[in-house]
Design a protein around this motif. Sequence first.
Motif, PDB file in Angstrom:
ATOM      1  N   LEU A  76      -1.402  -3.444  10.611  1.00 33.72           N
ATOM      2  CA  LEU A  76      -1.410  -3.515   9.156  1.00 33.72           C
ATOM      3  C   LEU A  76      -2.700  -4.221   8.760  1.00 33.72           C
ATOM      4  O   LEU A  76      -2.871  -5.406   9.028  1.00 33.72           O
ATOM      5  CB  LEU A  76      -0.199  -4.293   8.635  1.00 33.72           C
ATOM      6  CG  LEU A  76      -0.196  -4.620   7.137  1.00 33.72           C
ATOM      7  CD1 LEU A  76      -0.271  -3.344   6.300  1.00 33.72           C
ATOM      8  CD2 LEU A  76       1.034  -5.430   6.765  1.00 33.72           C
ATOM      9  N   ASP A  96      -2.454   1.611  11.033  1.00 32.91           N
ATOM     10  CA  ASP A  96      -1.229   2.327  10.657  1.00 32.91           C
ATOM     11  C   ASP A  96      -0.887   2.159   9.186  1.00 32.91           C
ATOM     12  O   ASP A  96      -0.206   2.994   8.604  1.00 32.91           O
ATOM     13  CB  ASP A  96      -0.063   1.816  11.507  1.00 32.91           C
ATOM     14  CG  ASP A  96      -0.283   2.060  12.984  1.00 32.91           C
ATOM     15  OD1 ASP A  96      -0.072   3.205  13.417  1.00 32.91           O
ATOM     16  OD2 ASP A  96      -0.676   1.118  13.690  1.00 32.91           O
ATOM     17  N   ASP A  97      -1.352   1.066   8.588  1.00 33.46           N
ATOM     18  CA  ASP A  97      -1.068   0.808   7.183  1.00 33.46           C
ATOM     19  C   ASP A  97      -2.168  -0.090   6.636  1.00 33.46           C
ATOM     20  O   ASP A  97      -2.918  -0.709   7.395  1.00 33.46           O
ATOM     21  CB  ASP A  97       0.303   0.142   7.022  1.00 33.46           C
ATOM     22  CG  ASP A  97       0.892   0.321   5.629  1.00 33.46           C
ATOM     23  OD1 ASP A  97       0.193   0.872   4.757  1.00 33.46           O
ATOM     24  OD2 ASP A  97       2.044  -0.094   5.420  1.00 33.46           O
ATOM     25  N   TYR A  98      -2.263  -0.154   5.316  1.00 36.94           N
ATOM     26  CA  TYR A  98      -3.379  -0.837   4.669  1.00 36.94           C
ATOM     27  C   TYR A  98      -2.847  -1.513   3.419  1.00 36.94           C
ATOM     28  O   TYR A  98      -2.166  -0.884   2.617  1.00 36.94           O
ATOM     29  CB  TYR A  98      -4.432   0.215   4.317  1.00 36.94           C
ATOM     30  CG  TYR A  98      -5.799  -0.328   4.004  1.00 36.94           C
ATOM     31  CD1 TYR A  98      -6.785  -0.367   4.983  1.00 36.94           C
ATOM     32  CD2 TYR A  98      -6.114  -0.771   2.723  1.00 36.94           C
ATOM     33  CE1 TYR A  98      -8.066  -0.835   4.700  1.00 36.94           C
ATOM     34  CE2 TYR A  98      -7.387  -1.244   2.436  1.00 36.94           C
ATOM     35  CZ  TYR A  98      -8.354  -1.274   3.420  1.00 36.94           C
ATOM     36  OH  TYR A  98      -9.605  -1.736   3.145  1.00 36.94           O
ATOM     37  N   LEU A  99      -3.155  -2.803   3.244  1.00 36.62           N
ATOM     38  CA  LEU A  99      -2.649  -3.543   2.094  1.00 36.62           C
ATOM     39  C   LEU A  99      -3.781  -4.366   1.491  1.00 36.62           C
ATOM     40  O   LEU A  99      -4.331  -5.250   2.146  1.00 36.62           O
ATOM     41  CB  LEU A  99      -1.500  -4.464   2.532  1.00 36.62           C
ATOM     42  CG  LEU A  99      -0.658  -5.126   1.441  1.00 36.62           C
ATOM     43  CD1 LEU A  99       0.021  -4.068   0.579  1.00 36.62           C
ATOM     44  CD2 LEU A  99       0.392  -6.035   2.069  1.00 36.62           C
ATOM     45  N   GLU A 107       6.422  -7.115  -0.259  1.00 37.57           N
ATOM     46  CA  GLU A 107       5.898  -5.828   0.210  1.00 37.57           C
ATOM     47  C   GLU A 107       5.294  -5.973   1.602  1.00 37.57           C
ATOM     48  O   GLU A 107       5.480  -5.108   2.467  1.00 37.57           O
ATOM     49  CB  GLU A 107       4.843  -5.295  -0.758  1.00 37.57           C
ATOM     50  CG  GLU A 107       4.275  -3.947  -0.325  1.00 37.57           C
ATOM     51  CD  GLU A 107       3.221  -3.397  -1.263  1.00 37.57           C
ATOM     52  OE1 GLU A 107       2.744  -2.270  -1.031  1.00 37.57           O
ATOM     53  OE2 GLU A 107       2.870  -4.107  -2.231  1.00 37.57           O
ATOM     54  N   LEU A 108       4.589  -7.081   1.833  1.00 40.46           N
ATOM     55  CA  LEU A 108       4.028  -7.322   3.165  1.00 40.46           C
ATOM     56  C   LEU A 108       5.133  -7.371   4.214  1.00 40.46           C
ATOM     57  O   LEU A 108       5.032  -6.740   5.268  1.00 40.46           O
ATOM     58  CB  LEU A 108       3.250  -8.630   3.166  1.00 40.46           C
ATOM     59  CG  LEU A 108       2.778  -9.125   4.546  1.00 40.46           C
ATOM     60  CD1 LEU A 108       1.710  -8.198   5.114  1.00 40.46           C
ATOM     61  CD2 LEU A 108       2.254 -10.549   4.476  1.00 40.46           C
ATOM     62  N   ARG A 111       6.521  -3.917   4.888  1.00 40.06           N
ATOM     63  CA  ARG A 111       5.602  -3.072   5.656  1.00 40.06           C
ATOM     64  C   ARG A 111       5.565  -3.489   7.130  1.00 40.06           C
ATOM     65  O   ARG A 111       5.520  -2.635   8.025  1.00 40.06           O
ATOM     66  CB  ARG A 111       4.199  -3.125   5.050  1.00 40.06           C
ATOM     67  CG  ARG A 111       4.071  -2.378   3.728  1.00 40.06           C
ATOM     68  CD  ARG A 111       2.704  -2.602   3.101  1.00 40.06           C
ATOM     69  NE  ARG A 111       2.570  -1.936   1.812  1.00 40.06           N
ATOM     70  CZ  ARG A 111       1.982  -0.753   1.626  1.00 40.06           C
ATOM     71  NH1 ARG A 111       1.488  -0.102   2.658  1.00 40.06           N
ATOM     72  NH2 ARG A 111       1.899  -0.222   0.428  1.00 40.06           N
ATOM     73  N   ALA A 114       8.759  -2.228   8.703  1.00 36.04           N
ATOM     74  CA  ALA A 114       8.706  -0.777   8.899  1.00 36.04           C
ATOM     75  C   ALA A 114       7.838  -0.418  10.098  1.00 36.04           C
ATOM     76  O   ALA A 114       8.198   0.450  10.907  1.00 36.04           O
ATOM     77  CB  ALA A 114       8.173  -0.097   7.640  1.00 36.04           C
ATOM     78  N   LEU A 115       6.695  -1.089  10.249  1.00 37.49           N
ATOM     79  CA  LEU A 115       5.831  -0.826  11.402  1.00 37.49           C
ATOM     80  C   LEU A 115       6.510  -1.243  12.701  1.00 37.49           C
ATOM     81  O   LEU A 115       6.381  -0.573  13.727  1.00 37.49           O
ATOM     82  CB  LEU A 115       4.504  -1.565  11.240  1.00 37.49           C
ATOM     83  CG  LEU A 115       3.566  -1.031  10.160  1.00 37.49           C
ATOM     84  CD1 LEU A 115       2.332  -1.919  10.032  1.00 37.49           C
ATOM     85  CD2 LEU A 115       3.156   0.405  10.449  1.00 37.49           C
TER      86      LEU A 115
END
Length: 217
Positions: A76, A96-99, A107-108, A111, A114-115
């Motif tokens: 992330l 895999d994800d971007y914040l 939300e962090l 995420r 989920a990862l």
Amino acid sequence: MRVLVAEDERDLADLVGMGLRRHAMAVDVVYDGAAAAERLAVHDYDVLVLDRDLPGVHGDEICRDLVQARSPTRILMLTAAASVSQRVAGLSLGADDYLPKPFDYEELVARVQALGRRVQAPLPPTLQRHGIVLDTNLMQVTRDGRHLRLSLKEYAVLEVLMRANGGVVSAETLLEKAWDEHTDPFTTVVRVIVSRLRAKLGDPPCIRTLPGAGYLL
């Protein structure tokens, strides 16, 4: 779940680490790229929360190296840059994800969770075995309808055992998944937590110890 937070803003990094621990995650925190690379070489992390602009070794390089090594660690990426082109660039490196910063903390957490689920074999959010129901979203556990008040470590150990689906889990694996790097591997902490967990789960006994191998549910 084992998580590494690599963020050079120390206050932010410590707050993120503290918050993720409240969700029964084992979290290590580092503040520069060299320390992140060192930890990743030693430990098997489920998720890496990676500041893209780390000093020392840049976050892009760390991400690229993990992808090239085909590491199962999910990434992330965090950054103060919020444009679409910059997000695309980060994802193209293999994240895999971007914040973008500033971010909403809940939300962090969502995420990262989920990862973490993508690292492990696909399982439903509610795990069930021997009358035990573990809700990974609400972090609640019942057995035969009775609500169990578990500590974060007891919950983390139970989740690892339930995800093994009847397989044997070594004490070393429990240490790797439920504790951070500051835990002495030669302590009796795993045995103590398993003992407390057995007492709270009650009868009939459902956690077996296999000498020299580990534990199974």
